[in-house]
Scaffold this active site. Structure first.
Site, PDB file in Angstrom:
ATOM      1  N   VAL A 227      -1.323   0.964  -1.882  1.00 38.37           N
ATOM      2  CA  VAL A 227      -1.332   0.627  -3.299  1.00 38.37           C
ATOM      3  C   VAL A 227      -2.606   1.158  -3.945  1.00 38.37           C
ATOM      4  CG1 VAL A 227      -1.324  -1.288  -4.964  1.00 38.37           C
ATOM      5  CG2 VAL A 227      -0.078  -1.515  -2.798  1.00 38.37           C
ATOM      6  N   CYS A 228      -2.480   1.671  -5.163  1.00 40.78           N
ATOM      7  CA  CYS A 228      -3.638   2.013  -5.987  1.00 40.78           C
ATOM      8  C   CYS A 228      -3.261   1.747  -7.434  1.00 40.78           C
ATOM      9  CB  CYS A 228      -4.072   3.469  -5.766  1.00 40.78           C
ATOM     10  SG  CYS A 228      -2.902   4.695  -6.365  1.00 40.78           S
ATOM     11  N   ARG A 229      -3.934   2.343  -8.369  1.00 43.29           N
ATOM     12  CA  ARG A 229      -3.635   2.084  -9.782  1.00 43.29           C
ATOM     13  C   ARG A 229      -2.309   2.703 -10.195  1.00 43.29           C
ATOM     14  NH1 ARG A 229      -3.828   4.752 -14.285  1.00 43.29           N
ATOM     15  NH2 ARG A 229      -4.052   3.648 -16.243  1.00 43.29           N
TER      16      ARG A 229
END
Length: 194
Positions: free
Chosen positions: A70-72
């Site tokens: 997960v990231c932005r």
């Protein structure tokens, strides 16, 4: 082993269903500690992309294929997937659209102190440097080269899908949290391996 070219992608709805199942995936958030502290998916672990790259072999030993990165927006998570694939752990999933898509879907988020995300910081610094170079060239001949340098860096970042400015900003004091210890984060993941 050859790394995959396209990471397996999960939508926010797919991930919610997986988390509600009897065997939920592990969530690895590769944003900066400050971004993670501001908002993250409950139960996720924070290992920033630069730390992940540095410890990818060790992480690959302790993780299995049932991990969602997960990231932005999904970009850094895709880079993390490639780094872990190079270390021998291919086939990890990436949350499509990242935490942004997760929040838009109305999924739960743990919130902490609000901070600017990395993309916004990069836009501020790059824009400021271009403005300084352009305006400064009226007083100092050649100052417009600063603007050209930043513009070239942004073009290279787009073509290579990397961001040196983002990496540098992630190491700034305001993007660190006092409680983040990279070795402890890796050890915590190793202790929880299934």
């Amino acid at each position: 082993m050859t790394p995959s070219t396209t990471p397996r992608s999960l939508t926010a709805d797919d991930l919610r269903a997986g988390l509600a199942s009897g065997t939920p995936p592990r969530l690895l958030d590769v944003r900066s500690p400050a971004e993670f502290e501001a908002a993250h998916i409950p139960g996720s672990h924070n290992v920033p992309l630069d730390v992940l790259r540095e410890h990818r072999e060790e992480l690959a030993e302790h993780l299995d294929a049932d991990v969602v990165l997960v990231c932005r927006s999904g970009q850094r998570a895709g880079q993390a997937e490639r780094a872990l694939a190079e270390a021998g752990l291919p086939g990890l999933a990436v949350l499509s659209g990242g935490i942004t898509a997760w929040e838009r879907a109305g999924a739960p988020v743990d919130r902490g102190r609000e901070r600017w995300d990395m993309e916004r910081q990069v836009r501020l610094v790059a824009g400021s440097l271009v403005l300084i170079g352009a305006l400064g060239s009226f007083a100092v001949p050649g100052m417009q080269l600063l603007s050209a340098f930043v513009g070239g860096g942004l073009a290279f970042a787009a073509v290579s899908n990397t961001c040196a400015m983002g990496v540098l900003l992630s190491r700034m004091p305001w993007n660190r949290t006092p409680s983040f210890d990279p070795r402890r984060a890796v050890a915590r993941l190793a202790d929880r391996s299934r």
